[in-house]
Design a protein around this motif. Structure first.
Motif, PDB file in Angstrom:
ATOM      1  N   THR A 163      -5.509  43.120   7.728  1.00 13.06           N
ATOM      2  CA  THR A 163      -4.113  42.696   7.625  1.00 13.06           C
ATOM      3  C   THR A 163      -3.517  43.291   6.344  1.00 13.06           C
ATOM      4  OG1 THR A 163      -4.718  40.706   6.390  1.00 13.06           O
ATOM      5  CG2 THR A 163      -4.642  40.521   8.805  1.00 13.06           C
ATOM      6  N   TYR A 208      -4.532  45.154  12.526  1.00 16.21           N
ATOM      7  CA  TYR A 208      -3.255  45.774  12.820  1.00 16.21           C
ATOM      8  C   TYR A 208      -3.328  47.269  12.507  1.00 16.21           C
ATOM      9  CZ  TYR A 208      -1.563  41.003  13.089  1.00 16.21           C
ATOM     10  OH  TYR A 208      -1.394  39.688  13.447  1.00 16.21           O
ATOM     11  N   ARG A 209      -2.967  48.067  13.488  1.00 16.30           N
ATOM     12  CA  ARG A 209      -3.135  49.514  13.360  1.00 16.30           C
ATOM     13  C   ARG A 209      -2.445  50.063  12.127  1.00 16.30           C
ATOM     14  NH1 ARG A 209      -2.481  53.685  18.353  1.00 16.30           N
ATOM     15  NH2 ARG A 209      -3.798  52.054  19.219  1.00 16.30           N
ATOM     16  N   ARG A 210      -1.227  49.604  11.853  1.00 18.50           N
ATOM     17  CA  ARG A 210      -0.481  50.179  10.735  1.00 18.50           C
ATOM     18  C   ARG A 210      -1.161  49.899   9.395  1.00 18.50           C
ATOM     19  NH1 ARG A 210       2.472  45.792  12.506  1.00 18.50           N
ATOM     20  NH2 ARG A 210       3.064  44.192  10.974  1.00 18.50           N
ATOM     21  N   TYR A 211      -1.901  48.792   9.303  1.00 25.16           N
ATOM     22  CA  TYR A 211      -2.574  48.488   8.042  1.00 25.16           C
ATOM     23  C   TYR A 211      -3.890  49.256   7.914  1.00 25.16           C
ATOM     24  CZ  TYR A 211       0.929  44.838   7.772  1.00 25.16           C
ATOM     25  OH  TYR A 211       2.126  44.172   7.726  1.00 25.16           O
TER      26      TYR A 211
END
Length: 292
Positions: free
Chosen positions: A92, A122-125
């Motif tokens: 996260t 979460y991919r973006r993190y």
């Protein structure tokens, strides 16, 4: 392009030349410092398997960054491994901030980062974590299962210090193909990526400059038991932390894994456990490091 090296044909004496000679006046870090970041609510075993495998190389330090609840369930895997606890069961924003803070303060004092075994979040993190760690000078990164996304491959980072380590299923997804050939992989990595392909028939190393460089094709029954490939990537990141050279780490890890499989590859691999595979690494490494 040079002829690829068949690791099964390399003599032990030649493999030994790839290892640096330890200095009598060495300082902390000369034998290598590794951080393994992984684990999630989906998978708690993968990062532990990799860390235990890497620990057989006797690095100066190994940091195991895992969810705190994993440690409560499994305990400490080894007194030679320093656990760093993540507050969540997945990556996260808060987890990334904590890891980066620890790195900045040298609480995680690593030269090589192994990101991805069993990782979820979460991919973006996950993408941000890879991008930020890649900014640290003179470090190497192994991207394992859980951190290899198309968006990661598009990052503007120094890819010469990074090695991708996907298994066959991940490669099929990245290539958009039902099968994987060495030519497909070469076209993918050309002039950009170092890649260790963990295929069902063997393990193949491609470097960004010359294509297929070294390969190990299984001579015993291919190990399908869960976790064997995390043993391999633990060796890959461990040797990379030790020798600080992607090409040498590739050959050393392929050779060590091959010899380990040969020692346990009796009765069609039906009698052994992952613990047996990791324990057997000790004998292979003793042979590798014995001075005559």
């Amino acid at each position: 392009m040079d002829v690829p090296i068949d690791v099964s044909k390399i003599k032990l004496e030649d493999i030994k030349t790839l290892l640096p000679t330890p200095k009598t006046d060495r300082e902390f870090g000369d034998l290598g410092r590794l951080a393994i970041i992984g684990g999630s609510y989906l998978n708690m075993n993968s990062p532990i398997i990799s860390a235990l495998s890497a620990s057989k190389i006797s690095l100066d330090s190994i940091y195991l960054v895992i969810p705190e609840k994993h440690a409560r369930i499994r305990g400490f895997p080894s007194i030679s491994i320093s656990p760093i606890f993540m507050p969540d069961f997945k990556i996260t924003k808060g987890v990334v901030s904590k890891i980066l803070k620890y790195v900045k303060r040298k609480r995680i004092n690593a030269q090589t980062f192994h990101i991805g075994p069993g990782l979820a979040g979460y991919r973006r993190y996950i993408i941000r974590l890879v991008e930020e760690l890649a900014k640290i000078e003179d470090t190497f990164i192994v991207l394992d299962t859980g951190s290899i996304y198309p968006e990661v491959l598009e990052l503007d980072i120094d890819w010469s210090r990074v090695i991708l380590s996907p298994h066959e299923g991940e490669l099929k997804q990245l290539l958009g193909s039902e099968s994987v050939s060495t030519e497909d992989i070469y076209n993918m990595v050309k002039d950009r990526y170092n890649l260790m392909a963990k295929l069902l028939r063997g393990i193949y190393f491609f470097d960004r400059d010359g294509g297929l460089r070294s390969y190990l094709e299984y001579r015993v029954v291919q190990p399908t038991r869960y976790g064997s490939l995390y043993v391999y990537t633990g060796l890959l990141s461990g040797f990379l932390a030790h020798v600080r050279d992607i090409g040498k780490a590739a050959i050393l890890s392929q050779y060590t894994f091959m010899k380990t499989l040969e020692k346990v590859g009796v009765n069609g691999c039906l009698h052994w456990e992952i613990e047996d595979l990791i324990y057997t690494l000790k004998d292979v490494l003793k042979d590798l490091c014995t001075v005559k």
